[in-house]
Design a protein around this motif. Structure first.
Motif, PDB file in Angstrom:
ATOM      1  N   ALA A 199       1.677 -35.899   6.369  1.00 28.17           N
ATOM      2  CA  ALA A 199       1.353 -35.451   7.722  1.00 28.17           C
ATOM      3  C   ALA A 199       1.487 -33.935   7.791  1.00 28.17           C
ATOM      4  O   ALA A 199       2.401 -33.363   7.201  1.00 28.17           O
ATOM      5  N   PRO A 200       0.566 -33.241   8.475  1.00 28.66           N
ATOM      6  CA  PRO A 200       0.687 -31.783   8.608  1.00 28.66           C
ATOM      7  C   PRO A 200       2.040 -31.395   9.183  1.00 28.66           C
ATOM      8  O   PRO A 200       2.615 -32.105  10.011  1.00 28.66           O
ATOM      9  N   GLY A 201       2.532 -30.237   8.715  1.00 29.78           N
ATOM     10  CA  GLY A 201       3.876 -29.811   9.041  1.00 29.78           C
ATOM     11  C   GLY A 201       4.856 -30.176   7.938  1.00 29.78           C
ATOM     12  O   GLY A 201       6.032 -29.829   8.006  1.00 29.78           O
ATOM     13  N   ALA A 202       4.333 -30.855   6.912  1.00 33.85           N
ATOM     14  CA  ALA A 202       5.150 -31.279   5.773  1.00 33.85           C
ATOM     15  C   ALA A 202       5.441 -30.078   4.880  1.00 33.85           C
ATOM     16  O   ALA A 202       5.029 -28.958   5.182  1.00 33.85           O
TER      17      ALA A 202
ATOM     18  N   GLY B  56      -4.361 -13.943  15.503  1.00 33.67           N
ATOM     19  CA  GLY B  56      -3.521 -13.594  16.644  1.00 33.67           C
ATOM     20  C   GLY B  56      -4.297 -12.915  17.751  1.00 33.67           C
ATOM     21  O   GLY B  56      -4.069 -13.191  18.944  1.00 33.67           O
ATOM     22  N   LEU B  57      -5.222 -12.048  17.394  1.00 35.25           N
ATOM     23  CA  LEU B  57      -6.058 -11.384  18.401  1.00 35.25           C
ATOM     24  C   LEU B  57      -6.967 -12.385  19.098  1.00 35.25           C
ATOM     25  O   LEU B  57      -7.177 -12.308  20.320  1.00 35.25           O
ATOM     26  N   LEU B  58      -7.505 -13.317  18.340  1.00 34.99           N
ATOM     27  CA  LEU B  58      -8.390 -14.326  18.925  1.00 34.99           C
ATOM     28  C   LEU B  58      -7.612 -15.216  19.900  1.00 34.99           C
ATOM     29  O   LEU B  58      -8.125 -15.581  20.971  1.00 34.99           O
ATOM     30  N   ILE B  59      -6.387 -15.543  19.552  1.00 32.48           N
ATOM     31  CA  ILE B  59      -5.545 -16.322  20.454  1.00 32.48           C
ATOM     32  C   ILE B  59      -5.237 -15.514  21.715  1.00 32.48           C
ATOM     33  O   ILE B  59      -5.266 -16.044  22.841  1.00 32.48           O
ATOM     34  N   ALA B  60      -4.947 -14.222  21.543  1.00 29.65           N
ATOM     35  CA  ALA B  60      -4.645 -13.368  22.702  1.00 29.65           C
ATOM     36  C   ALA B  60      -5.832 -13.272  23.646  1.00 29.65           C
ATOM     37  O   ALA B  60      -5.655 -13.097  24.865  1.00 29.65           O
ATOM     38  N   GLU B  61      -7.046 -13.386  23.114  1.00 28.92           N
ATOM     39  CA  GLU B  61      -8.250 -13.356  23.943  1.00 28.92           C
ATOM     40  C   GLU B  61      -8.516 -14.697  24.623  1.00 28.92           C
ATOM     41  O   GLU B  61      -9.492 -14.826  25.380  1.00 28.92           O
ATOM     42  N   GLY B  62      -7.694 -15.691  24.357  1.00 22.60           N
ATOM     43  CA  GLY B  62      -7.873 -16.997  24.966  1.00 22.60           C
ATOM     44  C   GLY B  62      -8.977 -17.822  24.363  1.00 22.60           C
ATOM     45  O   GLY B  62      -9.432 -18.804  24.982  1.00 22.60           O
ATOM     46  N   ARG B  63      -9.401 -17.488  23.154  1.00 24.12           N
ATOM     47  CA  ARG B  63     -10.527 -18.181  22.529  1.00 24.12           C
ATOM     48  C   ARG B  63     -10.087 -19.186  21.474  1.00 24.12           C
ATOM     49  O   ARG B  63     -10.919 -19.835  20.843  1.00 24.12           O
ATOM     50  N   LEU B  64      -8.776 -19.299  21.263  1.00 23.08           N
ATOM     51  CA  LEU B  64      -8.236 -20.176  20.238  1.00 23.08           C
ATOM     52  C   LEU B  64      -6.777 -20.444  20.587  1.00 23.08           C
ATOM     53  O   LEU B  64      -6.140 -19.643  21.272  1.00 23.08           O
ATOM     54  N   SER B  65      -6.241 -21.553  20.108  1.00 23.65           N
ATOM     55  CA  SER B  65      -4.814 -21.821  20.280  1.00 23.65           C
ATOM     56  C   SER B  65      -4.254 -22.372  18.980  1.00 23.65           C
ATOM     57  O   SER B  65      -4.995 -22.910  18.141  1.00 23.65           O
ATOM     58  N   LEU B  66      -2.956 -22.246  18.831  1.00 22.61           N
ATOM     59  CA  LEU B  66      -2.294 -22.775  17.642  1.00 22.61           C
ATOM     60  C   LEU B  66      -2.443 -24.279  17.535  1.00 22.61           C
ATOM     61  O   LEU B  66      -2.426 -24.840  16.440  1.00 22.61           O
ATOM     62  N   GLU B  67      -2.583 -24.949  18.667  1.00 21.29           N
ATOM     63  CA  GLU B  67      -2.628 -26.408  18.681  1.00 21.29           C
ATOM     64  C   GLU B  67      -4.033 -26.974  18.495  1.00 21.29           C
ATOM     65  O   GLU B  67      -4.198 -28.192  18.395  1.00 21.29           O
ATOM     66  N   ASP B  68      -5.042 -26.130  18.456  1.00 19.89           N
ATOM     67  CA  ASP B  68      -6.397 -26.635  18.265  1.00 19.89           C
ATOM     68  C   ASP B  68      -6.510 -27.398  16.952  1.00 19.89           C
ATOM     69  O   ASP B  68      -5.988 -26.954  15.907  1.00 19.89           O
ATOM     70  N   LYS B  69      -7.189 -28.521  17.000  1.00 18.30           N
ATOM     71  CA  LYS B  69      -7.391 -29.325  15.801  1.00 18.30           C
ATOM     72  C   LYS B  69      -8.416 -28.646  14.892  1.00 18.30           C
ATOM     73  O   LYS B  69      -9.494 -28.250  15.332  1.00 18.30           O
TER      74      LYS B  69
ATOM     75  N   HIS C 226      -0.943 -25.221  11.315  1.00 17.36           N
ATOM     76  CA  HIS C 226      -0.644 -25.678   9.959  1.00 17.36           C
ATOM     77  C   HIS C 226      -1.396 -24.853   8.913  1.00 17.36           C
ATOM     78  O   HIS C 226      -0.885 -24.644   7.811  1.00 17.36           O
ATOM     79  N   LEU C 227      -2.589 -24.403   9.250  1.00 21.28           N
ATOM     80  CA  LEU C 227      -3.309 -23.516   8.339  1.00 21.28           C
ATOM     81  C   LEU C 227      -2.559 -22.201   8.183  1.00 21.28           C
ATOM     82  O   LEU C 227      -2.444 -21.657   7.080  1.00 21.28           O
ATOM     83  N   LEU C 228      -2.043 -21.668   9.275  1.00 23.29           N
ATOM     84  CA  LEU C 228      -1.336 -20.386   9.243  1.00 23.29           C
ATOM     85  C   LEU C 228      -0.051 -20.471   8.427  1.00 23.29           C
ATOM     86  O   LEU C 228       0.311 -19.514   7.730  1.00 23.29           O
TER      87      LEU C 228
ATOM     88  N   ASN D  59      -4.799 -21.208  -0.599  1.00 25.82           N
ATOM     89  CA  ASN D  59      -5.857 -20.225  -0.375  1.00 25.82           C
ATOM     90  C   ASN D  59      -6.957 -20.763   0.541  1.00 25.82           C
ATOM     91  O   ASN D  59      -7.509 -20.037   1.362  1.00 25.82           O
ATOM     92  N   ARG D  60      -7.268 -22.036   0.372  1.00 25.29           N
ATOM     93  CA  ARG D  60      -8.375 -22.605   1.150  1.00 25.29           C
ATOM     94  C   ARG D  60      -8.019 -22.704   2.632  1.00 25.29           C
ATOM     95  O   ARG D  60      -8.906 -22.627   3.490  1.00 25.29           O
ATOM     96  N   ALA D  61      -6.736 -22.855   2.947  1.00 27.00           N
ATOM     97  CA  ALA D  61      -6.339 -22.881   4.349  1.00 27.00           C
ATOM     98  C   ALA D  61      -6.651 -21.547   5.011  1.00 27.00           C
ATOM     99  O   ALA D  61      -7.156 -21.496   6.140  1.00 27.00           O
TER     100      ALA D  61
END
Length: 455
Positions: free
Chosen positions: A146-149, A74-87, A112-114, A155-157
């Motif tokens: 498909a992801p989202g299933a 969440g902090l990394l996303i707030a810094e603009g360095r990552l997004s939830l939609e990144d592959k 999907h990892l989260l 643990n590996r995620a």
């Protein structure tokens, strides 16, 4: 390390009698509570430790670690360095990627990892500590849906989230969180296991003490605000702790209320991080309260049931059932006759326990050796009350306590690693020149019984 403010229960709208009855119920439950801390309106109103466990000592949190990993993301996303939609596959090169990237693997996002909705059909929670390339192994697994299933615990995620953060920042998750989370909260004792490829394990492996976990839970309750500063965006806390995916395929009642970003929803509009064998960080937004527990519970649902049974009425002004808090909270050393050791030292056949030799006498000496290291350590165990020792072969060293008793010709050694839930009981049976050791663990991820023999 800064301490949390303390208060009487009554000044925060609670009854001491109700909290005493709660502690008494936990103590009598057979769930082996080790420490707990309850906060109401930002004040510690209840804290307890069952000797030989201590509130101020680090304790292994197991999967509560996942909630801290979520906070880092969440902090990394707030810094603009990552997004939830990144592959997910975009962060790794050909050395980690399989020869053929399936459509389902290509579609997998950070989101999907989260939420553990990666598309894998079954739980991916097998033992992976010995895997030298965990990212590569995870990316090589078949993604059946498909992801989202449907939700499947994974643990590996979570490990892969830690790997992504390290790829982006060039530092481990622990180092990334230190100035952003741990230091502002006054948490200076944190340790976090590294994998064989040098990545913080993410989904497990974090150790902090009970009060530090209470600080984290209070930060969650305050939606990321601490001492007038917004450490974590409130919007992230809100999203991470609400139901993001359906997990009604789980068995236990409080494990099928929905899953967020590495947080479990639970009944009564609560949410939590939890870890194996009863490590809890439980938040009650409707009652401005949080509860943290460390334990060696064989039935984690039972602990939640007792918590809701006692605390929900207490939050509404209940005074409890009159059961007093036990005068002493302890997990006593086993009792028995004096050991009848013969003074001999037995070299054990190779085994996975780290015990290489046992000397039987009026006291018992366990000789320990860590795999791939030459040095050994002797732990002297004495009859009666717990004897403290320090396992300096661990990094960092870990406190343990031991006790010895006798049952005829059998010498019984009990070992508690008090920074973990684990307790080992060794029943040592000399038979002529040979020694047989019946080993039992209280809790574990694999078989709880084993037999060791001497050479």
């Amino acid at each position: 390390m800064s301490s949390l403010p303390r208060s009487t229960p009554e000044s925060q709208g609670l009854s001491t009698g109700a909290l005493d009855a709660f502690v008494a119920a936990l103590d009598a439950s057979g769930q082996e509570l080790q420490t707990l801390m309850l906060m109401r309106h930002g004040q510690v109103v209840l804290e307890a430790e069952w000797t030989p466990y201590r509130l101020h000592e680090r304790h292994a949190l197991f999967s509560v670690s996942k909630s801290f990993t979520s906070t880092g993301i969440g902090l990394l996303i707030a810094e603009g360095r990552l997004s939830l939609e990144d592959k997910m596959v975009s962060f790794f090169d050909g050395d980690d990627l399989p020869d053929k990237i399936s459509d389902h693997l290509a579609a997998m996002e950070v989101r999907h990892l989260l939420t553990m909705s990666t598309g894998h059909m079954q739980e991916v929670a097998d033992s992976i500590d010995r895997d030298p390339r965990m990212v590569r192994t995870f990316l090589g697994l078949e993604v059946e849906h498909a992801p989202g299933a449907p939700f499947a615990y994974n643990n590996r995620a979570t490990y892969t989230l830690s790997a992504i953060l390290q790829k982006i920042t060039g530092e481990t998750l622990l180092d990334y969180l230190r100035p952003r989370l741990f230091e502002p909260l006054g948490i200076d004792e944190a340790t976090w296991q590294l994998s064989r490829e040098g990545i913080v394990t993410g989904g497990w492996g974090l150790s902090i003490n009970t009060e530090s976990l209470a600080k984290f839970s209070q930060l969650l309750l305050q939606r990321g605000e601490w001492d007038g500063k917004q450490l974590v965006p409130a919007a992230w806390i809100d999203e991470a702790t609400k139901k993001q995916v359906d997990n009604s395929n789980q068995d236990n009642e409080d494990w099928r209320q929905g899953y967020g970003y590495q947080f479990w929803r639970a009944r009564h509009n609560t949410y939590r991080g939890d870890g194996a064998f009863g490590q809890y960080c439980l938040v009650f937004p409707d009652h401005d309260a949080t509860l943290v527990i460390t334990s060696a519970s064989p039935d984690m649902q039972a602990v939640l049931d007792l918590t809701f049974e006692h605390l929900l009425p207490a939050f509404e002004g209940g005074t409890g059932d009159g059961t007093p808090r036990p005068a002493t909270l302890e997990l006593p050393a086993p009792t028995g006759s004096a050991p009848q050791g013969n003074g001999r030292t037995y070299q054990l056949d190779p085994n996975d326990t780290g015990v290489t030799a046992i000397t039987l006498g009026e006291t018992v000496t366990l000789t320990l050796q860590v795999p791939e290291k030459s040095e050994t350590l002797d732990i002297v165990c004495t009859p009666g009350d717990w004897t403290e020792a320090l396992d300096t072969l661990q990094d960092p060293p870990q406190r343990l306590v031991t006790s010895v008793s006798g049952e005829g010709d059998t010498t019984v050694v009990t070992v508690r690693y008090v920074e973990t839930p684990f307790v080992a009981t060794l029943r040592c049976r000399p038979e002529g020149d040979r020694l047989t050791v019946d080993l039992h663990f209280n809790v574990g991820f694999g078989p709880l019984e084993a037999t060791l023999t001497s050479k």
